[in-house]
Motif scaffolding. Structure first.
Motif, PDB file in Angstrom:
ATOM      1  N   ARG A 124       0.809  -1.215   0.000  1.00  0.00           N
ATOM      2  CA  ARG A 124       0.000   0.000   0.000  1.00  0.00           C
ATOM      3  C   ARG A 124       0.845   1.269   0.000  1.00  0.00           C
ATOM      4  N   GLY A 125       2.142   1.105   0.212  1.00  0.00           N
ATOM      5  CA  GLY A 125       3.006   2.273   0.253  1.00  0.00           C
ATOM      6  C   GLY A 125       3.111   2.908   1.616  1.00  0.00           C
ATOM      7  N   GLY A 126       2.472   2.308   2.626  1.00  0.00           N
ATOM      8  CA  GLY A 126       2.454   2.922   3.944  1.00  0.00           C
ATOM      9  C   GLY A 126       3.596   2.508   4.845  1.00  0.00           C
ATOM     10  N   SER A 127       4.376   1.550   4.435  1.00  0.00           N
ATOM     11  CA  SER A 127       5.495   1.070   5.242  1.00  0.00           C
ATOM     12  C   SER A 127       6.726   0.966   4.360  1.00  0.00           C
ATOM     13  N   THR A 128       7.803   1.545   4.834  1.00  0.00           N
ATOM     14  CA  THR A 128       9.058   1.493   4.092  1.00  0.00           C
ATOM     15  C   THR A 128      10.200   1.073   5.012  1.00  0.00           C
ATOM     16  N   GLU A 129      11.266   0.609   4.411  1.00  0.00           N
ATOM     17  CA  GLU A 129      12.446   0.198   5.152  1.00  0.00           C
ATOM     18  C   GLU A 129      13.668   0.562   4.315  1.00  0.00           C
ATOM     19  N   TYR A 130      14.728   1.003   4.995  1.00  0.00           N
ATOM     20  CA  TYR A 130      15.954   1.397   4.294  1.00  0.00           C
ATOM     21  C   TYR A 130      17.169   0.809   4.999  1.00  0.00           C
ATOM     22  N   THR A 131      18.190   0.524   4.231  1.00  0.00           N
ATOM     23  CA  THR A 131      19.444   0.184   4.853  1.00  0.00           C
ATOM     24  C   THR A 131      20.033   1.462   5.453  1.00  0.00           C
ATOM     25  N   ASN A 132      20.806   1.317   6.505  1.00  0.00           N
ATOM     26  CA  ASN A 132      21.280   2.486   7.252  1.00  0.00           C
ATOM     27  C   ASN A 132      22.069   3.474   6.393  1.00  0.00           C
TER      28      ASN A 132
END
Length: 127
Positions: free
Chosen positions: A54-62
């Motif tokens: 849905r586009g509401g949760s994201t995650e990134y590498t540091n």
């Protein structure tokens, strides 16, 4: 047949920006999380960013937090990676990937959870 086609790579100077796009076809794009990985020759492919269906949760590498932004447009079956404040260490081939499980609420950073991959697009950042 699922296809992921990346575009937008190229050469940028340190401190500059690039925007990667990944156009998907062949399955219901809007119910699958999507991710970007990158790989330097001779090294393991590493997770960069992911976004849930849905586009509401994201995650990134540091190493890219605060500089890169992942987004998606489900109406266009496309996921994007906006890359700002680029550094030479961001140089790599960038791959778009599609989650193997639909409707995953919390995105995963594990490579084995993604079973569809694009051909990759080269990003080169000069110092």
């Amino acid at each position: 047949q699922v296809q992921l086609v990346e575009s937008g790579g190229g050469l940028a100077q340190a401190g500059g920006s690039l925007r990667l796009s990944c156009a998907a076809s062949g399955r219901a794009f809007g119910i699958y999380a999507m991710a970007w990985f990158r790989q330097v020759s001779g090294k393991e492919r590493e997770f960069v960013a992911a976004i849930n269906w849905r586009g509401g949760s994201t995650e990134y590498t540091n190493s890219v937090k605060g500089r890169f932004t992942i987004s998606r447009d489900n109406a266009k079956n496309t996921v994007y990676l906006q890359m700002n404040s680029l550094k030479p260490e961001d140089t790599a081939v960038y791959y778009c990937a599609g989650d193997r499980k639909p409707l995953r609420v919390v995105v995963t950073t594990e490579r084995y959870e993604y079973d569809y991959w694009g051909q990759g697009t080269q990003v080169t950042v000069s110092s």
